[in-house]
Design an enzyme around this catalytic site. Structure first.
Site, PDB file in Angstrom:
ATOM      1  CE  LYS A 132      -2.241   1.156   3.452  1.00 58.75           C
ATOM      2  NZ  LYS A 132      -2.529   2.140   4.131  1.00 58.75           N
ATOM      3  CB  SER A 133       3.710   2.059   2.300  1.00 59.01           C
ATOM      4  OG  SER A 133       3.373   1.864   2.869  1.00 59.01           O
ATOM      5  NE  ARG A 177       6.655   6.827   1.015  1.00 59.04           N
ATOM      6  CZ  ARG A 177       5.202   6.247   1.687  1.00 59.04           C
ATOM      7  NH1 ARG A 177       4.565   5.589   1.240  1.00 59.04           N
ATOM      8  NH2 ARG A 177       5.466   6.866   2.781  1.00 59.04           N
ATOM      9  N   GLY A 189      -5.290   8.500   5.169  1.00 57.96           N
ATOM     10  CA  GLY A 189      -3.877  10.067   5.464  1.00 57.96           C
ATOM     11  C   GLY A 189      -2.973   9.713   5.057  1.00 57.96           C
ATOM     12  NE  ARG A 234      -5.397   9.016  10.335  1.00 58.24           N
ATOM     13  CZ  ARG A 234      -4.671   8.317  10.335  1.00 58.24           C
ATOM     14  NH1 ARG A 234      -5.674   7.750   8.923  1.00 58.24           N
ATOM     15  NH2 ARG A 234      -3.560   7.653  10.069  1.00 58.24           N
ATOM     16  CD  GLN A 237       0.663   8.175   6.348  1.00 60.15           C
ATOM     17  OE1 GLN A 237       0.069   9.460   7.357  1.00 60.15           O
ATOM     18  NE2 GLN A 237      -0.119   7.851   6.070  1.00 60.15           N
ATOM     19  CG  ASP A 258       1.123   0.664   9.489  1.00 57.00           C
ATOM     20  OD1 ASP A 258       0.673   1.264  10.409  1.00 57.00           O
ATOM     21  OD2 ASP A 258       1.426   0.778   8.307  1.00 57.00           O
ATOM     22  CE  LYS A 289      -0.380   5.162  12.644  1.00 59.72           C
ATOM     23  NZ  LYS A 289       0.214   5.615  11.829  1.00 59.72           N
ATOM     24  NE  ARG A 294      -2.742  -1.711   8.450  1.00 58.11           N
ATOM     25  CZ  ARG A 294      -1.933  -1.653   7.258  1.00 58.11           C
ATOM     26  NH1 ARG A 294      -2.670  -3.174   7.445  1.00 58.11           N
ATOM     27  NH2 ARG A 294      -2.007  -1.217   6.183  1.00 58.11           N
TER      28      ARG A 294
HETATM   29  C1  S3P Z   1       2.395   5.243   6.413  1.00 57.43           C
HETATM   30  C2  S3P Z   1       2.943   5.775   7.567  1.00 57.43           C
HETATM   31  C3  S3P Z   1       2.864   5.683   8.545  1.00 57.43           C
HETATM   32  C4  S3P Z   1       1.742   3.631   8.226  1.00 57.43           C
HETATM   33  C5  S3P Z   1       0.548   4.261   7.846  1.00 57.43           C
HETATM   34  C6  S3P Z   1       1.336   4.169   6.501  1.00 57.43           C
HETATM   35  C7  S3P Z   1       2.659   5.466   4.200  1.00 57.43           C
HETATM   36  O1  S3P Z   1       2.045   6.456   9.243  1.00 57.43           O
HETATM   37  O2  S3P Z   1       1.156   4.361   9.664  1.00 57.43           O
HETATM   38  O3  S3P Z   1      -0.505   2.424   7.414  1.00 57.43           O
HETATM   39  O4  S3P Z   1       3.007   4.773   4.013  1.00 57.43           O
HETATM   40  O5  S3P Z   1       4.411   6.643   4.767  1.00 57.43           O
HETATM   41  P1  S3P Z   1       3.309   7.755   9.947  1.00 57.43           P
HETATM   42  O6  S3P Z   1       3.610   7.884   8.587  1.00 57.43           O
HETATM   43  O7  S3P Z   1       1.594   8.642  10.387  1.00 57.43           O
HETATM   44  O8  S3P Z   1       3.334   6.735  11.092  1.00 57.43           O
END
Ligand code: S3P
Length: 435
Positions: free
Chosen positions: A25-26, A30, A103, A131, A177, A323, A349, A395
Site C-alpha cells: 500500500k505504501s 508513492r 491518511g 485525523r 507520511q 501498522d 490512526k 487493521r
Molecule cells: C505510512 C506511514 C505510517 C503508517 C501508514 C502508512 C506510509 O503512518 O501507519 O499506514 O505509507 O508512509 P505515519 O507516517 O503517519 O506514521
C-alpha cells in the site's frame, strides 16, 4: 467499499499453505503520485487492490492525470498506465477531492499540491476527518504554501505556490507520511530541503524518488532533496505488502502445527520489524531475499509455530511495526504476552487503536491493560469469541479475525468490510489457509 457488513470467524486448528499478499500500500501510493508528476508514461504492475490506493488514483484523476487501469487480478494486483504531467504540472481540480479513509493520500498529496499555484480541497470519510494534519501544515506553510483546515483536521484546503522555499525540518513525530510530504514539496522548491527524523521511519519515498531518477541525500535519520529535479517515468513492479502478510505471519506463529509461506513479499528493512518481534515471541521464521525491484528487496517468508513467549516492544522499535501492533496484540492472546510502550501514535490512526483494540479483545474474553502510549496483553487463557466491533478500522477487523482463530467459539466481527481499505481478499485467503 461498504464496511458495514459483519463476518463470522470460526476457530481454526492450524494454518498452512502459500499466499501472495496484495501490492504494498505504501509503495503503491508513492509510485502513483510520482508517476503523475514524472516525464512521460509509467507502467505499474502489482498496484494495491485496496480502497486507500484507489482513493489516491481518484484524487490524481481529479488533478487531470490520465490513468488507465489495464487489468485487475485478485492475486497479482492492478496493472496501471499513468501519463505523467511533469513536476509542477498537475491541473486545477474542478471539485473537492475525496481521500476516503486514506491518511497517506491526503498528507503526501498535500506536499505536491503545496507547489501548485491553485486551491485544492481534500476531504475524506468520518475517520479521516478526525485525523491530525498540523504535522504537514506547519512545515508546508514554512515552505510558502497556505492551508485552511477544520482546527487542524480535514477538510483541508491547500493554497499552493510555484515559489516554495527549501527548509530544514525536524518533525516532532516519527512519521513517514510527514517526511514524504515535505520531500515531495522539496522536489518542487528552491534550494535544498532536509528532514531530520526523531527515529527512522519507512524509506519507500527515498527509494521511489531514486527509482524515478531523482537524487536523494541520506545520512542516518536525515534525508535531503534538491529542488528542480525532474522525474523519469518507467516500468515498476510493486512487491507484496508485509503489513498484509503480517496477518498470516501471526496466524502461523499462533496456531500449533502451522506452516505458512508468503511469496513475493517486500522485505525492505524499515518494514520487517514484525519478523523480529514474532521471532522473539518464539516463532520459527525464515526469509529469502530473491531479487530487488526499483530498490525494494522482494522475497519469501516462511513461518512455523513453536511455543509462544513473552516479549516487549520498546519505543524506538515502534515506527518499524506501527501498522502491525494490532495483530501482534492478537498474537499474544494465543498464549504469549506482549507489552508495548511509546506507541501513542496509535491513538490517531484510522481509529484510536489502543482503546478500540482493548475494547475488542476484552469483548472476546481477552486480558489487556491499556496505557496512554501502549498496552499489555496476557494470553493466559483462551479467548471465548463473541461480538467485536472493528470501529471501521481495517487493521482492527483483520487483527480480531486472527485473534478469533484461537477462541473456543465463533467471533462475529462487525465492520469487517473495512478490511477492503488495504486487503479486499483477506477473508477469502483466511478460509483458504485453514488446514
Ligand atoms: C505510512 C506511514 C505510517 C503508517 C501508514 C502508512 C506510509 O503512518 O501507519 O499506514 O505509507 O508512509 P505515519 O507516517 O503517519 O506514521
Amino acid at each position: 467499499m461498504s464496511s458495514s457488513f459483519a463476518v463470522t470467524v470460526q476457530p481454526a486448528a492450524r494454518m498452512s499453505g502459500r499466499v501472495r499478499p496484495p501490492g504494498d500500500k505504501s509503495i503503491s501510493h508513492r509510485y502513483a503520485m510520482l508517476a503523475a508528476i514524472a516525464d512521460g508514461p509509467s507502467v505499474i504492475y502489482g498496484y494495491s487492490t485496496g480502497g486507500d490506493c484507489a482513493s489516491t488514483l481518484g484524487c490524481l484523476r481529479g488533478l487531470g492525470v490520465p490513468i488507465d487501469q489495464i487489468s485487475r487480478d485478485p492475486r497479482t494486483g492492478i496493472h496501471l498506465e499513468i501519463l505523467g504531467l511533469q513536476v509542477g504540472g498537475l491541473h486545477r481540480p474542478s471539485a473537492t477531492l475525496d481521500a476516503g479513509n486514506s491518511g497517506s493520500t491526503i498528507r503526501m498529496l498535500s506536499g505536491i499540491l503545496a507547489a501548485h499555484p491553485f486551491r485544492t480541497t481534500m476531504t475524506g470519510d468520518a475517520s479521516l476527518r478526525k485525523r491530525p494534519m498540523r504535522r504537514i501544515i506547519v512545515p508546508l506553510e514554512r515552505m510558502g504554501a497556505r492551508f485552511i483546515s477544520d482546527d487542524g483536521r480535514p477538510p483541508l484546503t491547500v493554497m499552493g505556490t510555484d515559489d516554495l522555499k527549501g527548509i530544514d525540518f525536524q518533525p516532532d513525530v516519527a512519521s513517514a507520511q510527514v517526511k514524504s510530504a515535505v520531500l515531495f514539496a522539496g522536489l518542487h522548491a528552491d534550494g535544498m530541503t532536509r528532514v531530520v527524523e526523531p527515529m527512522c521511519t519507512r524509506d519507500h519515498t527515498e527509494r521511489a524518488l531514486e527509482a524515478f531518477g531523482a537524487q536523494v541525500g541520506r545520512a542516518g535519520t536525515s534525508v535531503a532533496i534538491r529542488g528542480g529535479q525532474r522525474l523519469i517515468g518507467g516500468t515498476f513492479h510493486i512487491p507484496g505488502d508485509i503489513s498484509a502478510a503480517a496477518f498470516w505471519i501471526v496466524a502461523a506463529a499462533a496456531l500449533p502445527g502451522s506452516d505458512v509461506t508468503i511469496e513475493h513479499v517486500g522485505l525492505n528493512p524499515t518494514r520487517t520489524g514484525i519478523l523480529d518481534v514474532v521471532r522473539r515471541m518464539g516463532a520459527d521464521v525464515k526469509t529469502i531475499t530473491e531479487h530487488a525491484q526499483a530498490g525494494e528487496p522482494i522475497g519469501i517468508i516462511r513461518v512455523r509455530h513453536t511455543d509462544l513467549q513473552a516479549a516487549t516492544i520498546a519505543p524506538e522499535e515502534v515506527p518499524g511495526v506501527i501498522d502491525e501492533l494490532p495483530v501482534l496484540a492478537a498474537l499474544a492472546t494465543h498464549g504469549g504476552e506482549l507489552s508495548v510502550t511509546g506507541a501513542q501514535e496509535l491513538r490517531v490512526k484510522e481509529s484510536d487503536r489502543i482503546s478500540a483494540l482493548a475494547d475488542g479483545l476484552r469483548s472476546m474474553g481477552g486480558e489487556i491493560d491499556e496505557q496512554a502510549d501502549g498496552f499489555h496483553v496476557r494470553g493466559r487463557s483462551r479467548l471465548r469469541g463473541g461480538d467485536v466491533d472493528a470501529k471501521n478500522d481495517h487493521r482492527l477487523a483483520m487483527a480480531f479475525a486472527i485473534a478469533a482463530l484461537g477462541a473456543t467459539g465463533p467471533t462475529v466481527i462487525h465492520d469487517a468490510g473495512s478490511a477492503g481499505v488495504s486487503y479486499p481478499e483477506f477473508f477469502t485467503v483466511l478460509e483458504s489457509l485453514r488446514a
